[in-house]
Design an enzyme around this catalytic site. Structure first.
Site, PDB file in Angstrom:
ATOM      1  N   THR A 145     -10.668 -16.052   6.940  1.00  0.00           N
ATOM      2  CA  THR A 145      -9.277 -15.157   6.696  1.00  0.00           C
ATOM      3  C   THR A 145      -9.788 -14.094   8.276  1.00  0.00           C
ATOM      4  O   THR A 145     -11.167 -13.836   8.370  1.00  0.00           O
ATOM      5  CB  THR A 145      -8.680 -14.103   5.623  1.00  0.00           C
ATOM      6  OG1 THR A 145      -9.735 -13.369   5.416  1.00  0.00           O
ATOM      7  CG2 THR A 145      -8.794 -15.653   4.533  1.00  0.00           C
TER       8      THR A 145
ATOM      9  N   GLU B 161      -5.995 -20.586   3.314  1.00  0.00           N
ATOM     10  CA  GLU B 161      -6.163 -21.233   1.685  1.00  0.00           C
ATOM     11  C   GLU B 161      -5.158 -22.996   1.702  1.00  0.00           C
ATOM     12  O   GLU B 161      -4.805 -23.001   0.898  1.00  0.00           O
ATOM     13  CB  GLU B 161      -5.966 -20.067   1.018  1.00  0.00           C
ATOM     14  CG  GLU B 161      -6.306 -18.531   1.007  1.00  0.00           C
ATOM     15  CD  GLU B 161      -6.186 -18.085   1.881  1.00  0.00           C
ATOM     16  OE1 GLU B 161      -6.459 -16.280   1.949  1.00  0.00           O
ATOM     17  OE2 GLU B 161      -5.504 -17.943   2.806  1.00  0.00           O
TER      18      GLU B 161
ATOM     19  N   LYS C 103       8.639   0.406  -1.170  1.00  0.00           N
ATOM     20  CA  LYS C 103       9.314   0.555  -2.298  1.00  0.00           C
ATOM     21  C   LYS C 103      10.226   2.383  -2.186  1.00  0.00           C
ATOM     22  O   LYS C 103       9.393   3.579  -1.945  1.00  0.00           O
ATOM     23  CB  LYS C 103       8.261   1.305  -3.519  1.00  0.00           C
ATOM     24  CG  LYS C 103       9.299   1.362  -4.849  1.00  0.00           C
ATOM     25  CD  LYS C 103       7.753   0.600  -5.966  1.00  0.00           C
ATOM     26  CE  LYS C 103       8.339   0.647  -7.172  1.00  0.00           C
ATOM     27  NZ  LYS C 103       7.947   1.089  -8.541  1.00  0.00           N
TER      28      LYS C 103
ATOM     29  N   TRP D 284      13.248  -1.913  -3.723  1.00  0.00           N
ATOM     30  CA  TRP D 284      12.819  -2.127  -3.067  1.00  0.00           C
ATOM     31  C   TRP D 284      13.184  -2.009  -1.569  1.00  0.00           C
ATOM     32  O   TRP D 284      14.224  -3.275  -1.465  1.00  0.00           O
ATOM     33  CB  TRP D 284      12.320  -3.701  -2.554  1.00  0.00           C
ATOM     34  CG  TRP D 284      11.237  -3.390  -4.727  1.00  0.00           C
ATOM     35  CD1 TRP D 284      11.651  -3.772  -5.975  1.00  0.00           C
ATOM     36  CD2 TRP D 284       9.905  -3.524  -4.645  1.00  0.00           C
ATOM     37  NE1 TRP D 284      10.343  -4.123  -6.585  1.00  0.00           N
ATOM     38  CE2 TRP D 284       9.430  -3.350  -5.375  1.00  0.00           C
ATOM     39  CE3 TRP D 284       8.777  -2.852  -3.788  1.00  0.00           C
ATOM     40  CZ2 TRP D 284       7.645  -3.077  -6.303  1.00  0.00           C
ATOM     41  CZ3 TRP D 284       7.885  -2.693  -3.784  1.00  0.00           C
ATOM     42  CH2 TRP D 284       7.408  -2.469  -4.851  1.00  0.00           C
TER      43      TRP D 284
END
Length: 551
Positions: free
Chosen positions: A180, A325, A435, A440
């Site tokens: 990654t 992944e 937030k 949100w």
């Protein structure tokens, strides 16, 4: 039980036997180089013999530090089919990450492009490279360098036989490895077995995947060091399709030329690549008539980009989602039967989502309390996924395994909704959701709205600390050349206010020359967050009556 284990070897065998004359084309520093599958099979055999002669044994890791070209493609089959493990290294990573990756993987041999030799010299001059026994320059000569021992690729394979006794490998033999990008810490190693890569390849060949066949001409613009170029070199080979590799640092003009001259039908890359191509096409003539499909992944595809390619160039943009992944394809936004008859706005709205899970995978969306959210297109939670090509652990990172895996599920970190038709839509990365006042705000949706404006080249949105509301959105915009910034500011904010709740409107809009990017071409919000972590650009644009409720 009957049958043989699923491995990559049959894909190469089939391509060479069924489509021996199909071309593999590569843009290199010497110009265009081309050969066919029959020659590719021979050269792959020579590479495997050369690895044996160099002492590379089954299970050893062989690294590449390369761009997209035919020699890199040869390692995709020569290394894993011989029993070794191919480890693709991102050359755009900082030196200390490269040192960590090479040491962590314990690489034995590294293939490196001539243009990247100097870049590799820095990290190679450390104890992290102690296990590396050989460097091989991807070309016909070795430049002046401190790397040693070193040889060129053509000398490395030159005297070897084209015949190779390919071993019978088990399905769980380690075939690939990718790390990654490590934007939030040390890179994490993800290993792919033969069965994982075989399963991923078969899924991408389906109509619900990428649907390649032998008539296609496939050009991976997504780097081959980034999750195997999204698996396209394997899928294209399995299909018997023609390959076109764009080489080091292709400009929009290079991509347009390759599409036109090689008859490219299918290509893929991150959104910034295609925004650049559209800007090039605005000023230059190019024949894109062969091009049928562009896959966009890595970050959200702006609806404006999907519309322009469709309406102006008759090119379908397939929005896809995946991760290192997941090897990496997880979902593709194909329209279901009957949706082609919908009006344009409804079709584009659907195609702008990350789409339908590909055959073979399962997913669920989980709230903070552990309950699954309903598929109503509104409720959101974290996306969990599992399947035969989804990793179950990170390489030598037990602490990360405990955090990011749960009962066989990979916790992706993506916050999503799922509509009643089963289409996944990423609301944001968990770390990127803003937030504000207990509610949100999706930075991703705001970015798409910003980039829908014709005078915006790139845009990103971050949450900036706010004394009262906790966070407020601030937009960073790259205007097209010659744009009137004051007029653009007013138009952009007016457009957002008309489409979203007042409290979603960015409190400030900052014009910049370029959005910082990660080593894989994604917008790097971390850079901007760090720059503005100790100060606020916001001035309380949200009026009391329009503000969200506070916690």
């Amino acid at each position: 039980m009957g049958g043989t284990d699923p491995t990559l070897r049959p894909f190469l065998w089939r391509a060479a036997k069924m489509y021996p004359d199909t071309e593999i084309v590569s843009r290199t520093g010497r110009g265009i180089e081309r050969y066919d599958y029959a020659e590719f099979e021979d050269r792959t055999g020579k590479l495997a013999n050369a690895l044996d002669s160099a002492g590379v044994a089954s299970g050893d890791r062989v690294a590449t530090f390369c761009w997209n070209h035919h020699r890199h493609f040869e390692t995709y089959f020569g290394v894993p089919n011989s029993g070794a493990q191919l480890h693709t290294i991102n050359p755009l990573l900082p030196d200390h990450h490269i040192e960590y990756i090479v040491e962590n993987a314990d690489d034995r041999l590294i293939f490196v492009d001539p243009s990247l030799v100097e870049k590799l010299e820095g990290p190679a001059d450390s104890e992290a490279f102690e296990a590396v026994e050989q460097f091989v320059v991807m070309g016909e000569e070795v430049p002046d360098t401190s790397l040693e021992p070193i040889t060129d690729y053509e000398s490395f394979v030159g005297d070897e036989s084209t015949e190779y006794d390919w071993p019978d490998l088990s399905a769980d033999t380690k075939a690939g490895m990718c790390y990654t990008s490590g934007t939030t810490g040390k890179p994490k190693g993800v290993e792919y077995t033969q069965q994982m890569l075989w399963s991923h390849t078969m899924a991408t060949l389906t109509p619900q995947g990428l649907e390649f066949d032998e008539s296609d001409v496939i050009m991976p613009v997504v780097p081959m060091f980034h999750v195997n170029a999204w698996g396209m070199p394997y899928s294209a080979t399995a299909a018997g399709a023609k390959h076109v590799y764009p080489g080091p640092a292709p400009e929009p003009a290079d991509l347009a030329t390759l599409i036109e001259e090689e008859g490219v039908t299918f290509t893929a890359g991150v959104p910034t690549v295609w925004l650049g191509l559209l800007e090039y096409l605005d000023e230059n003539d190019a024949d894109l008539s062969s091009l049928e499909t562009i896959v966009i992944g890595g970050s959200a595809a702006p609806e404006a980009v999907i519309r322009r390619f469709d309406e102006e160039y008759d090119v379908d943009v397939l929005h896809a989602w995946g991760m290192t992944e997941t090897a990496p394809i997880g979902s593709v936004s194909h329209l279901k039967a009957g949706m082609e008859d919908w009006d344009a706005d409804a079709r584009y709205e659907k195609r702008g989502k990350q789409g339908l899970i590909v055959p073979g995978l399962e997913f669920k969306v989980v709230e903070d309390d552990g309950n699954e959210v309903p598929w109503n297109g509104e409720d959101f939670g974290e996306l969990y996924i599992r399947g035969p090509w989804v990793t179950q652990s990170y390489f030598e990172r037990p602490e990360a395994n405990e955090e990011e895996f749960e009962d066989g599920w990979l916790k992706t970190g993506d916050v999503v909704t799922v509509d009643t038709d089963g289409y996944i839509k990423i609301v944001d990365r968990a770390k990127d959701v803003i937030k504000s006042g207990g509610e949100w705000i999706s930075s991703l949706e705001l970015e798409n709205a910003l980039m829908a404006h014709d005078d915006v080249s790139e845009a990103t949105v971050i949450g900036v600390p706010h004394e009262r509301w906790q966070e407020r959105p601030v937009a960073f915009v790259v205007p097209v050349e010659g744009a009137d910034e004051e007029a653009l500011r007013e138009e952009i904010l007016a457009d957002i206010e008309a489409e979203y709740p007042r409290w979603w409107t960015p409190d400030e809009l900052v014009f910049i020359d370029e959005v910082p990017k990660t080593a894989t071409g994604k917008f790097d919000k971390k850079v901007l967050r760090e720059e503005y972590s100790d100060e606020s650009l916001v001035e309380g644009r949200v009026p009391e009556e329009a503000a969200p409720d506070e916690e």
